[in-house]
Design a protein around this motif. Sequence first.
Motif, PDB file in Angstrom:
ATOM      1  N   SER A   1     -37.688 -47.881 -12.494  1.00 16.52           N
ATOM      2  CA  SER A   1     -37.183 -48.603 -13.666  1.00 16.52           C
ATOM      3  C   SER A   1     -37.432 -47.791 -14.938  1.00 16.52           C
ATOM      4  CB  SER A   1     -37.855 -49.976 -13.765  1.00 16.52           C
ATOM      5  OG  SER A   1     -39.247 -49.820 -13.786  1.00 16.52           O
ATOM      6  N   SER A   2     -38.117 -46.676 -14.827  1.00 17.82           N
ATOM      7  CA  SER A   2     -38.471 -45.870 -15.994  1.00 17.82           C
ATOM      8  C   SER A   2     -37.283 -45.063 -16.511  1.00 17.82           C
ATOM      9  CB  SER A   2     -39.618 -44.907 -15.666  1.00 17.82           C
ATOM     10  OG  SER A   2     -39.857 -44.062 -16.772  1.00 17.82           O
ATOM     11  N   ARG A   3     -36.962 -45.300 -17.760  1.00 17.33           N
ATOM     12  CA  ARG A   3     -35.952 -44.503 -18.449  1.00 17.33           C
ATOM     13  C   ARG A   3     -36.625 -43.519 -19.400  1.00 17.33           C
ATOM     14  NH1 ARG A   3     -30.839 -46.409 -17.908  1.00 17.33           N
ATOM     15  NH2 ARG A   3     -30.597 -48.494 -17.047  1.00 17.33           N
ATOM     16  N   GLU A   4     -37.939 -43.373 -19.271  1.00 19.61           N
ATOM     17  CA  GLU A   4     -38.694 -42.515 -20.174  1.00 19.61           C
ATOM     18  C   GLU A   4     -38.373 -41.045 -19.899  1.00 19.61           C
ATOM     19  OE1 GLU A   4     -42.874 -43.520 -20.119  1.00 19.61           O
ATOM     20  OE2 GLU A   4     -42.372 -45.641 -19.843  1.00 19.61           O
ATOM     21  N   GLU A   5     -37.981 -40.342 -20.944  1.00 22.60           N
ATOM     22  CA  GLU A   5     -37.602 -38.941 -20.802  1.00 22.60           C
ATOM     23  C   GLU A   5     -38.718 -38.072 -20.220  1.00 22.60           C
ATOM     24  OE1 GLU A   5     -36.093 -35.409 -23.670  1.00 22.60           O
ATOM     25  OE2 GLU A   5     -35.017 -37.332 -23.826  1.00 22.60           O
ATOM     26  N   PRO A   6     -39.996 -38.284 -20.628  1.00 20.12           N
ATOM     27  CA  PRO A   6     -41.059 -37.457 -20.019  1.00 20.12           C
ATOM     28  C   PRO A   6     -41.139 -37.631 -18.494  1.00 20.12           C
ATOM     29  CG  PRO A   6     -41.885 -38.523 -22.007  1.00 20.12           C
ATOM     30  CD  PRO A   6     -40.522 -39.111 -21.726  1.00 20.12           C
ATOM     31  N   ASP A   7     -40.896 -38.839 -17.978  1.00 16.88           N
ATOM     32  CA  ASP A   7     -40.881 -39.045 -16.524  1.00 16.88           C
ATOM     33  C   ASP A   7     -39.743 -38.266 -15.887  1.00 16.88           C
ATOM     34  OD1 ASP A   7     -43.093 -40.713 -16.515  1.00 16.88           O
ATOM     35  OD2 ASP A   7     -41.910 -42.563 -16.510  1.00 16.88           O
ATOM     36  N   LEU A   8     -38.567 -38.347 -16.485  1.00 15.73           N
ATOM     37  CA  LEU A   8     -37.392 -37.648 -15.969  1.00 15.73           C
ATOM     38  C   LEU A   8     -37.636 -36.141 -15.958  1.00 15.73           C
ATOM     39  CD1 LEU A   8     -34.359 -37.835 -15.116  1.00 15.73           C
ATOM     40  CD2 LEU A   8     -33.816 -37.619 -17.538  1.00 15.73           C
ATOM     41  N   ILE A   9     -38.126 -35.623 -17.058  1.00 21.72           N
ATOM     42  CA  ILE A   9     -38.387 -34.185 -17.156  1.00 21.72           C
ATOM     43  C   ILE A   9     -39.434 -33.758 -16.134  1.00 21.72           C
ATOM     44  CG2 ILE A   9     -39.390 -32.393 -18.633  1.00 21.72           C
ATOM     45  CD1 ILE A   9     -38.023 -33.893 -21.016  1.00 21.72           C
ATOM     46  N   ARG A  10     -40.525 -34.510 -16.047  1.00 21.52           N
ATOM     47  CA  ARG A  10     -41.599 -34.143 -15.105  1.00 21.52           C
ATOM     48  C   ARG A  10     -41.102 -34.160 -13.662  1.00 21.52           C
ATOM     49  NH1 ARG A  10     -44.867 -30.729 -13.839  1.00 21.52           N
ATOM     50  NH2 ARG A  10     -46.708 -31.373 -12.693  1.00 21.52           N
ATOM     51  N   CYS A  11     -40.304 -35.151 -13.302  1.00 27.17           N
ATOM     52  CA  CYS A  11     -39.775 -35.215 -11.935  1.00 27.17           C
ATOM     53  C   CYS A  11     -38.925 -33.988 -11.610  1.00 27.17           C
ATOM     54  CB  CYS A  11     -38.956 -36.491 -11.742  1.00 27.17           C
ATOM     55  SG  CYS A  11     -39.967 -37.969 -11.581  1.00 27.17           S
ATOM     56  N   TYR A  12     -38.070 -33.590 -12.539  1.00 25.55           N
ATOM     57  CA  TYR A  12     -37.251 -32.410 -12.269  1.00 25.55           C
ATOM     58  C   TYR A  12     -38.076 -31.133 -12.287  1.00 25.55           C
ATOM     59  CZ  TYR A  12     -32.926 -34.889 -11.671  1.00 25.55           C
ATOM     60  OH  TYR A  12     -31.947 -35.709 -11.169  1.00 25.55           O
ATOM     61  N   GLU A  13     -39.130 -31.081 -13.104  1.00 22.73           N
ATOM     62  CA  GLU A  13     -40.038 -29.929 -13.055  1.00 22.73           C
ATOM     63  C   GLU A  13     -40.703 -29.825 -11.684  1.00 22.73           C
ATOM     64  OE1 GLU A  13     -41.462 -29.629 -17.741  1.00 22.73           O
ATOM     65  OE2 GLU A  13     -42.719 -30.718 -16.313  1.00 22.73           O
ATOM     66  N   LEU A  14     -40.934 -30.982 -11.061  1.00 24.51           N
ATOM     67  CA  LEU A  14     -41.561 -31.023  -9.730  1.00 24.51           C
ATOM     68  C   LEU A  14     -40.538 -30.900  -8.600  1.00 24.51           C
ATOM     69  CD1 LEU A  14     -44.192 -33.825 -10.403  1.00 24.51           C
ATOM     70  CD2 LEU A  14     -44.642 -31.384 -10.067  1.00 24.51           C
TER      71      LEU A  14
ATOM     72  N   VAL B   1     -47.535 -38.170  -5.860  1.00 25.26           N
ATOM     73  CA  VAL B   1     -46.947 -38.038  -4.522  1.00 25.26           C
ATOM     74  C   VAL B   1     -45.907 -36.926  -4.529  1.00 25.26           C
ATOM     75  CG1 VAL B   1     -45.537 -39.177  -2.752  1.00 25.26           C
ATOM     76  CG2 VAL B   1     -47.390 -40.442  -3.876  1.00 25.26           C
ATOM     77  N   LEU B   2     -45.028 -36.964  -5.519  1.00 25.91           N
ATOM     78  CA  LEU B   2     -43.973 -35.954  -5.629  1.00 25.91           C
ATOM     79  C   LEU B   2     -44.578 -34.554  -5.766  1.00 25.91           C
ATOM     80  CD1 LEU B   2     -40.952 -35.273  -5.921  1.00 25.91           C
ATOM     81  CD2 LEU B   2     -41.203 -35.732  -8.384  1.00 25.91           C
ATOM     82  N   ALA B   3     -45.586 -34.423  -6.617  1.00 23.74           N
ATOM     83  CA  ALA B   3     -46.228 -33.118  -6.816  1.00 23.74           C
ATOM     84  C   ALA B   3     -46.835 -32.601  -5.514  1.00 23.74           C
ATOM     85  CB  ALA B   3     -47.301 -33.220  -7.900  1.00 23.74           C
ATOM     86  N   GLU B   4     -47.492 -33.484  -4.769  1.00 20.93           N
ATOM     87  CA  GLU B   4     -48.113 -33.049  -3.514  1.00 20.93           C
ATOM     88  C   GLU B   4     -47.059 -32.630  -2.496  1.00 20.93           C
ATOM     89  OE1 GLU B   4     -51.344 -34.408  -0.157  1.00 20.93           O
ATOM     90  OE2 GLU B   4     -51.509 -35.204  -2.186  1.00 20.93           O
ATOM     91  N   LEU B   5     -45.999 -33.432  -2.360  1.00 13.85           N
ATOM     92  CA  LEU B   5     -44.964 -33.098  -1.382  1.00 13.85           C
ATOM     93  C   LEU B   5     -44.262 -31.791  -1.725  1.00 13.85           C
ATOM     94  CD1 LEU B   5     -43.286 -36.543  -0.683  1.00 13.85           C
ATOM     95  CD2 LEU B   5     -44.991 -35.341   0.687  1.00 13.85           C
ATOM     96  N   LYS B   6     -43.916 -31.617  -2.981  1.00 10.20           N
ATOM     97  CA  LYS B   6     -43.136 -30.443  -3.371  1.00 10.20           C
ATOM     98  C   LYS B   6     -43.985 -29.176  -3.467  1.00 10.20           C
ATOM     99  CE  LYS B   6     -39.185 -32.464  -3.377  1.00 10.20           C
ATOM    100  NZ  LYS B   6     -38.131 -32.100  -2.422  1.00 10.20           N
ATOM    101  N   SER B   7     -45.316 -29.312  -3.395  1.00  9.59           N
ATOM    102  CA  SER B   7     -46.170 -28.124  -3.378  1.00  9.59           C
ATOM    103  C   SER B   7     -46.553 -27.718  -1.958  1.00  9.59           C
ATOM    104  CB  SER B   7     -47.440 -28.364  -4.206  1.00  9.59           C
ATOM    105  OG  SER B   7     -48.267 -29.318  -3.573  1.00  9.59           O
ATOM    106  N   ASP B   8     -46.190 -28.539  -0.978  1.00 11.34           N
ATOM    107  CA  ASP B   8     -46.507 -28.263   0.426  1.00 11.34           C
ATOM    108  C   ASP B   8     -45.316 -27.536   1.062  1.00 11.34           C
ATOM    109  OD1 ASP B   8     -46.401 -28.737   3.342  1.00 11.34           O
ATOM    110  OD2 ASP B   8     -48.152 -29.993   3.015  1.00 11.34           O
ATOM    111  N   PRO B   9     -45.548 -26.349   1.646  1.00 11.73           N
ATOM    112  CA  PRO B   9     -44.441 -25.572   2.221  1.00 11.73           C
ATOM    113  C   PRO B   9     -43.628 -26.316   3.280  1.00 11.73           C
ATOM    114  CG  PRO B   9     -46.457 -24.267   2.173  1.00 11.73           C
ATOM    115  CD  PRO B   9     -46.829 -25.661   1.778  1.00 11.73           C
ATOM    116  N   VAL B  10     -44.242 -27.227   4.019  1.00 17.51           N
ATOM    117  CA  VAL B  10     -43.514 -27.980   5.043  1.00 17.51           C
ATOM    118  C   VAL B  10     -42.848 -29.214   4.433  1.00 17.51           C
ATOM    119  CG1 VAL B  10     -43.745 -29.312   7.169  1.00 17.51           C
ATOM    120  CG2 VAL B  10     -45.003 -27.172   6.900  1.00 17.51           C
ATOM    121  N   MET B  11     -43.584 -29.955   3.645  1.00 19.63           N
ATOM    122  CA  MET B  11     -43.084 -31.223   3.102  1.00 19.63           C
ATOM    123  C   MET B  11     -42.052 -31.053   1.993  1.00 19.63           C
ATOM    124  SD  MET B  11     -44.466 -33.657   4.754  1.00 19.63           S
ATOM    125  CE  MET B  11     -45.794 -33.882   5.898  1.00 19.63           C
TER     126      MET B  11
END
Length: 153
Positions: free
Chosen positions: A97-110, A77-87
């Motif tokens: 609830s995820s404290r997993e570093e890969p999730d955190l990193i991926r979210c900020y990359e997106l 969902v995040l990837a789709e929204l942040k790749s759309d010029p309007v959204m």
Amino acid sequence: MNELRRILLVEDSANDAELVLAALSENHLANEVVVVRDGEEALDYLYRRGLFRLRMEGHPVVVLLDLKLPKVDGLEVLAELKSDPVMRMIPVVVLTSSREEPDLIRCYELNVNAYVVKPVDFNEFVYAIKGVGLFWAVINQPPPGALPPAPSR
């Protein structure tokens, strides 16, 4: 302020959704909170399709997005929204609830706007939601399109 400050909550856990709604309501932080239970519903809501094709115009002032969702997960969902010029202008706060570093990193990359780990303690959870809601629904200036146009006179 008579502007409608709508929040979209994307949460598959009924318990967590109720806690978020209670915290936002108790602190009068939004006029409307729309709850959807999976990533597919979130995208349908935002793009005004399917069950949401007739919903009111305008985007929410913030999307509170869980990561672990059925059908379409939060990262998709995040990837789709942040790749759309309007959204991409809609603020997205990952509430997970995820404290997993890969999730955190991926979210900020997106280009997520914020990443909040859900506290386990009830009072801390309410406090965290109050802070998120206060900032994004009251203090933050929303992007264009987040509020419906003013009625013509």
